[in-house]
Design a protein around this motif. Sequence first.
Motif, PDB file in Angstrom:
ATOM      1  N   VAL A  13       0.871  -1.178   0.000  1.00  0.00           N
ATOM      2  CA  VAL A  13       0.000   0.000   0.000  1.00  0.00           C
ATOM      3  C   VAL A  13       0.904   1.222   0.000  1.00  0.00           C
ATOM      4  N   ALA A  14       0.877   1.985  -1.082  1.00  0.00           N
ATOM      5  CA  ALA A  14       1.863   3.047  -1.283  1.00  0.00           C
ATOM      6  C   ALA A  14       1.478   4.368  -0.636  1.00  0.00           C
ATOM      7  N   ASP A  21      -0.457   6.221  10.670  1.00  0.00           N
ATOM      8  CA  ASP A  21       0.711   5.369  10.469  1.00  0.00           C
ATOM      9  C   ASP A  21       0.456   4.427   9.286  1.00  0.00           C
ATOM     10  N   PRO A  22       1.365   4.395   8.301  1.00  0.00           N
ATOM     11  CA  PRO A  22       1.142   3.539   7.126  1.00  0.00           C
ATOM     12  C   PRO A  22       0.954   2.065   7.466  1.00  0.00           C
ATOM     13  N   VAL A  23       1.615   1.592   8.505  1.00  0.00           N
ATOM     14  CA  VAL A  23       1.461   0.186   8.905  1.00  0.00           C
ATOM     15  C   VAL A  23       0.044  -0.060   9.420  1.00  0.00           C
ATOM     16  N   ARG A  26      -2.454   0.099   6.396  1.00  0.00           N
ATOM     17  CA  ARG A  26      -2.455  -1.120   5.589  1.00  0.00           C
ATOM     18  C   ARG A  26      -3.175  -2.250   6.311  1.00  0.00           C
ATOM     19  N   ALA A  27      -2.939  -2.373   7.601  1.00  0.00           N
ATOM     20  CA  ALA A  27      -3.589  -3.440   8.369  1.00  0.00           C
ATOM     21  C   ALA A  27      -5.099  -3.234   8.438  1.00  0.00           C
ATOM     22  N   ALA A  94      -7.846  -6.926  -4.746  1.00  0.00           N
ATOM     23  CA  ALA A  94      -6.856  -6.058  -4.115  1.00  0.00           C
ATOM     24  C   ALA A  94      -7.178  -5.860  -2.639  1.00  0.00           C
ATOM     25  N   GLY A  95      -6.145  -5.717  -1.836  1.00  0.00           N
ATOM     26  CA  GLY A  95      -6.313  -5.602  -0.395  1.00  0.00           C
ATOM     27  C   GLY A  95      -6.529  -4.190   0.101  1.00  0.00           C
ATOM     28  N   ASP A  96      -6.821  -3.241  -0.807  1.00  0.00           N
ATOM     29  CA  ASP A  96      -7.038  -1.856  -0.381  1.00  0.00           C
ATOM     30  C   ASP A  96      -8.394  -1.331  -0.858  1.00  0.00           C
ATOM     31  N   ALA A  97      -9.389  -2.199  -0.876  1.00  0.00           N
ATOM     32  CA  ALA A  97     -10.753  -1.816  -1.249  1.00  0.00           C
ATOM     33  C   ALA A  97     -11.696  -2.221  -0.119  1.00  0.00           C
TER      34      ALA A  97
END
Length: 204
Positions: A13-14, A21-23, A26-27, A94-97
């Motif tokens: 995840v860019a 926090d990006p982590v 994404r989680a 995709a894991g970001d929807a």
Amino acid sequence: MARRVVVALLGTVAWAPPGIDPVDWRAALAEDVVDLLAMLNEVETAVAVTPTDRRLADAVVWPDTAVYEVPEATPNAVFAALADAGYDQVAVIAGDAPDVPGLTIGKLLRPLTTRPVAVAPVEGDGPGLLGVATRLPVPAWLPALDLDTARPAAVRAAAPRPGDLAVTPAWRRLRGPADLAFLNPAVEGWETTRALLSGTALPR
């Protein structure tokens, strides 16, 4: 009845919203997508990650969810990992929807009764796919796909006949600030992402 599986591909995840926090971002996305898949009917569900992201997968999956480690975070790697698992059809999402409707995923699988491959584009004019579905074994003509850069036209160009590819309804992925504006608080789901955006998420 065909044995079908829908796989959440937890790739990189860019982007993350400012101040988050990006982590954690994404989680949260991954957890919501996995929770959504777990609610689907008449399909099995799984998660695919590269070995370095196994910890992320273990943190978000349900107890009975299969986790596949793949050498790269691409649909083709997932298809290869499932080649001998006994499935007739597989869809990779995709894991970001986090707010994708189950109906949209169902529409991605439906064309496989008459066509070998289907893709769901990302909403908007940019590149990328929400997901791709195929019969197994995978058709030899299917090119290497990257969910972040692939376009339906390029996949169709590789097919022996244009009708071999079905293009199903598009949906958004959360890849930039403009995508946040389309999240609808009235729509059920995406609870973890919602909590993180609202500042009510519990510490991990």
